[in-house]
Design an enzyme around this catalytic site. Structure first.
Site, PDB file in Angstrom:
ATOM      1  N   ARG A  57     -18.621 -38.173  -1.160  1.00 28.29           N
ATOM      2  CA  ARG A  57     -18.335 -39.042  -2.593  1.00 28.29           C
ATOM      3  C   ARG A  57     -17.869 -39.963  -2.117  1.00 28.29           C
ATOM      4  O   ARG A  57     -18.299 -41.759  -2.806  1.00 28.29           O
ATOM      5  CB  ARG A  57     -18.119 -38.358  -3.117  1.00 28.29           C
ATOM      6  N   HIS A 263     -22.434 -11.721   6.413  1.00 25.68           N
ATOM      7  CA  HIS A 263     -22.110 -10.803   7.819  1.00 25.68           C
ATOM      8  C   HIS A 263     -21.723  -9.165   8.298  1.00 25.68           C
ATOM      9  O   HIS A 263     -22.940  -9.744   9.636  1.00 25.68           O
ATOM     10  CB  HIS A 263     -20.822 -11.299   7.277  1.00 25.68           C
ATOM     11  N   LYS A 368      -7.196  -7.988  13.778  1.00 25.60           N
ATOM     12  CA  LYS A 368      -8.392  -8.678  13.230  1.00 25.60           C
ATOM     13  C   LYS A 368      -9.528  -8.203  14.368  1.00 25.60           C
ATOM     14  O   LYS A 368      -8.581  -7.930  16.000  1.00 25.60           O
ATOM     15  CB  LYS A 368      -7.918 -10.364  13.765  1.00 25.60           C
TER      16      LYS A 368
HETATM   17  P1  NDP Z   1     -14.801 -28.641   0.397  1.00 21.07           P
HETATM   18  O1  NDP Z   1     -14.544 -28.523  -0.661  1.00 21.07           O
HETATM   19  O2  NDP Z   1     -13.744 -28.602   1.206  1.00 21.07           O
HETATM   20  O3  NDP Z   1     -15.982 -29.975   0.356  1.00 21.07           O
HETATM   21  C1  NDP Z   1     -16.317 -31.060  -0.189  1.00 21.07           C
HETATM   22  C2  NDP Z   1     -17.406 -32.064   0.267  1.00 21.07           C
HETATM   23  O4  NDP Z   1     -18.521 -32.066  -0.755  1.00 21.07           O
HETATM   24  C3  NDP Z   1     -16.719 -33.136   0.299  1.00 21.07           C
HETATM   25  O5  NDP Z   1     -16.571 -33.962   1.704  1.00 21.07           O
HETATM   26  C4  NDP Z   1     -16.402 -33.755  -0.800  1.00 21.07           C
HETATM   27  O6  NDP Z   1     -16.553 -35.722  -0.530  1.00 21.07           O
HETATM   28  C5  NDP Z   1     -18.213 -33.195  -0.832  1.00 21.07           C
HETATM   29  N1  NDP Z   1     -18.611 -33.484  -2.612  1.00 21.07           N
HETATM   30  C6  NDP Z   1     -17.867 -33.454  -4.076  1.00 21.07           C
HETATM   31  N2  NDP Z   1     -18.613 -33.654  -5.110  1.00 21.07           N
HETATM   32  C7  NDP Z   1     -19.458 -34.746  -4.458  1.00 21.07           C
HETATM   33  C8  NDP Z   1     -20.165 -35.768  -5.411  1.00 21.07           C
HETATM   34  N3  NDP Z   1     -20.468 -35.260  -6.319  1.00 21.07           N
HETATM   35  N4  NDP Z   1     -21.126 -36.525  -4.893  1.00 21.07           N
HETATM   36  C9  NDP Z   1     -20.769 -36.169  -3.333  1.00 21.07           C
HETATM   37  N5  NDP Z   1     -20.338 -36.199  -2.776  1.00 21.07           N
HETATM   38  C10 NDP Z   1     -19.373 -34.935  -3.433  1.00 21.07           C
HETATM   39  O7  NDP Z   1     -16.207 -27.795   0.516  1.00 21.07           O
HETATM   40  P2  NDP Z   1     -16.406 -26.778   2.222  1.00 21.07           P
HETATM   41  O8  NDP Z   1     -15.957 -28.035   3.582  1.00 21.07           O
HETATM   42  O9  NDP Z   1     -14.952 -25.738   2.122  1.00 21.07           O
HETATM   43  O10 NDP Z   1     -17.313 -26.090   1.824  1.00 21.07           O
HETATM   44  C11 NDP Z   1     -18.565 -26.186   2.261  1.00 21.07           C
HETATM   45  C12 NDP Z   1     -19.745 -25.950   2.157  1.00 21.07           C
HETATM   46  O11 NDP Z   1     -19.239 -24.966   2.929  1.00 21.07           O
HETATM   47  C13 NDP Z   1     -18.908 -24.347   0.992  1.00 21.07           C
HETATM   48  O12 NDP Z   1     -20.686 -24.045   0.737  1.00 21.07           O
HETATM   49  C14 NDP Z   1     -18.316 -23.039   1.605  1.00 21.07           C
HETATM   50  O13 NDP Z   1     -19.304 -21.564   1.044  1.00 21.07           O
HETATM   51  C15 NDP Z   1     -19.138 -23.235   3.803  1.00 21.07           C
HETATM   52  N6  NDP Z   1     -18.379 -23.185   3.960  1.00 21.07           N
HETATM   53  C16 NDP Z   1     -16.773 -22.586   4.034  1.00 21.07           C
HETATM   54  C17 NDP Z   1     -15.780 -22.774   5.088  1.00 21.07           C
HETATM   55  C18 NDP Z   1     -14.531 -22.388   4.727  1.00 21.07           C
HETATM   56  O14 NDP Z   1     -13.545 -21.906   5.462  1.00 21.07           O
HETATM   57  N7  NDP Z   1     -15.044 -24.198   4.427  1.00 21.07           N
HETATM   58  C19 NDP Z   1     -17.029 -21.453   5.579  1.00 21.07           C
HETATM   59  C20 NDP Z   1     -17.883 -20.888   5.460  1.00 21.07           C
HETATM   60  C21 NDP Z   1     -18.547 -21.564   4.631  1.00 21.07           C
HETATM   61  P3  NDP Z   1     -15.098 -36.613  -1.440  1.00 21.07           P
HETATM   62  O15 NDP Z   1     -14.243 -35.451  -0.519  1.00 21.07           O
HETATM   63  O16 NDP Z   1     -16.018 -37.226  -1.331  1.00 21.07           O
HETATM   64  O17 NDP Z   1     -15.192 -36.067  -3.080  1.00 21.07           O
HETATM   65  C1  BG6 Z   2     -16.122 -17.355   6.241  1.00 19.79           C
HETATM   66  C2  BG6 Z   2     -15.691 -16.184   5.477  1.00 19.79           C
HETATM   67  O1  BG6 Z   2     -17.683 -16.447   6.138  1.00 19.79           O
HETATM   68  O2  BG6 Z   2     -16.470 -16.002   7.323  1.00 19.79           O
HETATM   69  C3  BG6 Z   2     -13.855 -16.019   5.209  1.00 19.79           C
HETATM   70  O3  BG6 Z   2     -16.341 -16.935   4.139  1.00 19.79           O
HETATM   71  C4  BG6 Z   2     -14.077 -15.637   6.749  1.00 19.79           C
HETATM   72  O4  BG6 Z   2     -13.474 -15.458   3.828  1.00 19.79           O
HETATM   73  C5  BG6 Z   2     -14.725 -15.892   7.769  1.00 19.79           C
HETATM   74  O5  BG6 Z   2     -12.478 -15.449   7.014  1.00 19.79           O
HETATM   75  C6  BG6 Z   2     -14.757 -15.120   9.052  1.00 19.79           C
HETATM   76  O6  BG6 Z   2     -15.311 -15.051   9.392  1.00 19.79           O
HETATM   77  P1  BG6 Z   2     -14.764 -15.314  11.068  1.00 19.79           P
HETATM   78  O7  BG6 Z   2     -15.566 -16.319  12.393  1.00 19.79           O
HETATM   79  O8  BG6 Z   2     -13.450 -15.583  11.248  1.00 19.79           O
HETATM   80  O9  BG6 Z   2     -14.937 -13.790  11.861  1.00 19.79           O
END
Ligand code: NDP
Ligand code: BG6
Length: 503
Positions: A57, A263, A368
């Protein structure tokens, strides 16, 4: 599921493509995606013409985004230590691939601009018209983004060199059965199933893939894989970490949604599935779905009797004091959300009926460990006990997925001398003894497979829906979790919960 063979623009390399990351400034992109793409680049597994377009965004320039990318890679890639101040040549080359495109997921006109940008002949021609859409955004945006891609897709497809379209959807794929179905409907309006990759990074772990090799390439183990000889199967995923600042997310998900539905069920289906008729994506996924269809609570008990919930309270993990779940930021101080779940399940088919499957997932545990443990039946006659010899022998096959990848088999041996005594010994194999280098990151492996168009290590629509369908009655149970101190082995009540089945 193919081997990673050759690199760059060789005959086995992935084709050139535009890799569009929606949510490019997010935690996942910096923690996992960019380090994985950098790893692939270093190994020569990105086609020289492949470009990465970060989409989010905030307004920022490509230079600013590249700077953020370096910070993420420094912090999370094992190939670039954080204290390494120089930029190696391969990192500079990698950054050349990266561009930034500001776009709001809520604005249609921004997607029109994206379509104009993507159909720039120079850009698409260089990548043979191939586009990979990666949704690394909060799940609430999955459907709106897919709908917008559907709107601009005809313009992309009418480009003279229309290559492949692939979609990667991050977890969680839905919040329950209804939302998973709605997401599948939205996705399949725009993409064919063969173009869709629902990610579960556990499938990218080398030792998870090894479950099938162990069973299907080794008759000696394949023959030991059924109710005739197995008394119980345990699948446990213990983590020492807590919720890592994701309080608001975890309050909505709990560990059933966060870990078990995806998982642990992947580990379960790979362990319990029948051998596929061939080693291709659909044959393997067909067998996994059959396991989910045969899954029931242990001895058809009520869901409430076949699950135990826990929540960590204040304690200490690996010598450090840690707060309880209720004290975490973004968590209700009276929250009853589970950070631990133990389940007793049964797979009612010819191979497994009557064998309890014990699934356990827990955060803030003492260690772990991700393990699959197969307990074997005792001999029909306790010959040595009858002869007055103490005999505790239990054959146990343990598949350690992480952190110490390996396999071990426990068995009884005679202690030298008299009187007759039986001790326990382990035949143990550790991956690190044979392969000292760390295995590829799970995300690298999965991204490589998407680029090659191999969907074996991704969940199919019916697989995701079956998993939610099974989970549905558990999700709606009233939570009254047992508390366990952070850094312990979980609620003490779990011993009684499982003990009946192991006797
Ligand atoms: P974040 O909240 O950290 O990132 C959100 C992203 O989406 C940012 O780049 C933000 O951009 C963008 N964004 C949000 N709203 C808008 C909008 N209205 N228009 C355009 N861009 C937007 O999320 P995560 O990275 O933590 O998670 C992303 C996905 O990955 C989720 O589905 C989560 O469940 C999955 N996931 C995450 C893990 C993790 O460890 N984080 C592990 C496993 C899965 P901006 O910064 O410009 O606002
Ligand atoms: C993610 C979960 O999908 O897997 C986390 O959202 C979790 O809560 C992670 O910690 C575990 O992944 P790994 O590869 O470290 O076992």
């Amino acid at each position: 599921m193919r081997d990673i063979e050759s690199r760059g623009d060789g005959p086995h390399s992935p084709p050139p493509l535009l890799f569009l990351v929606f949510g490019a400034s997010g935690d996942l992109t910096h923690r996992k995606l960019l380090p994985a793409l950098y790893e692939l680049h270093r190994k020569g597994d990105l086609h020289p013409k492949t470009k990465i377009i970060g989409i989010a965004r905030k307004e920022k320039t490509t230079q600013m985004f590249r700077k953020e990318a370096v910070d993420g890679i420094r912090a999370f890639s094992r190939h670039l230590p954080e204290d390494e101040k120089d930029e190696p040549d391969d990192l500079r080359d990698f950054l050349e691939r990266i561009h930034y495109f500001p776009l709001s997921f809520e604005k249609s006109e921004d997607f029109d601009h994206l379509a104009e940008y993507l159909t720039d002949p120079g850009l698409l021609e260089a990548t043979n018209g191939n586009i990979l859409f990666y949704l690394a955004t909060p799940p609430s945006f999955f459907i709106p983004i897919v709908e917008q891609i559907g709107r601009i897709r005809p313009r992309l497809d009418s480009f003279p060199k229309a290559g492949f379209r692939r979609l990667v959807v991050e977890k969680p794929f839905g919040h329950d059965l209804v939302s998973a179905k709605a997401l599948n409907v939205a996705v399949l309006k725009v993409f064919r199933e063969s173009e869709v990759h629902r990610i579960d990074h556990y499938l990218g772990k080398e030792t998870v893939q090894n479950i099938l090799i162990l069973r299907l390439a080794n008759p000696v183990f394949g023959a030991l894989w059924s109710r005739e000889i197995i008394s119980c199967v345990e699948i446990r995923v213990f983590e020492t970490i807590g919720i890592e600042g994701r309080g608001a997310y975890f309050e909505e998900s709990g560990i059933l949604r966060d870990m078990v539905q995806n998982h642990l069920f992947q580990l379960l289906t790979l362990t319990a599935m029948e051998p596929p008729v061939s080693f291709d994506a659909d044959s393997i996924r067909d067998e996994k779905v059959k396991v989910l269809r045969a899954l029931v609570p242990w001895r058809s008990q009520k869901p409430s009797e076949s699950v135990l919930f826990g929540q960590y309270s204040e304690g200490g993990v690996l010598g450090d004091p840690v707060m309880g779940y209720r004290q975490e930021k973004g968590v209700d101080p009276l929250s009853v959300v589970e950070t631990y779940a133990a389940m007793k399940l049964e797979i009612q088919n010819m191979r497994w009926a009557g064998v309890p499957f014990h699934l356990v997932a827990g955060k803030r545990m003492s260690r772990k460990a991700t393990e699959i443990v197969l307990h074997y039946r005792k001999p029909p006659v306790a010959l040595f006990r009858l002869a007055g010899c103490h005999d505790d022998t239990e054959n146990v096959l343990t598949l350690s997925i992480q952190p110490n990848e390996g396999i071990s088999l426990r068995f009884g041996i005679k202690r030298p001398g008299s009187p007759l005594r039986i001790d326990q010994a382990d035949l143990a194999f550790a991956y690190s003894q044979i392969y000292p280098e760390d295995p590829p990151e799970a995300y690298s492996r999965l991204i490589y497979d998407v680029m090659k168009g191999d969907a074996t290590l991704f969940a199919r629509n019916d697989e995701v829906e079956k998993a939610w369908m099974f989970m549905e009655p558990f999700l709606s149970l009233k939570r009254d979790p047992m508390f366990y101190p952070a850094g312990s082995d979980g609620p003490f009540e779990v011993d009684d919960f499982f003990s009946v089945d192991l006797s």
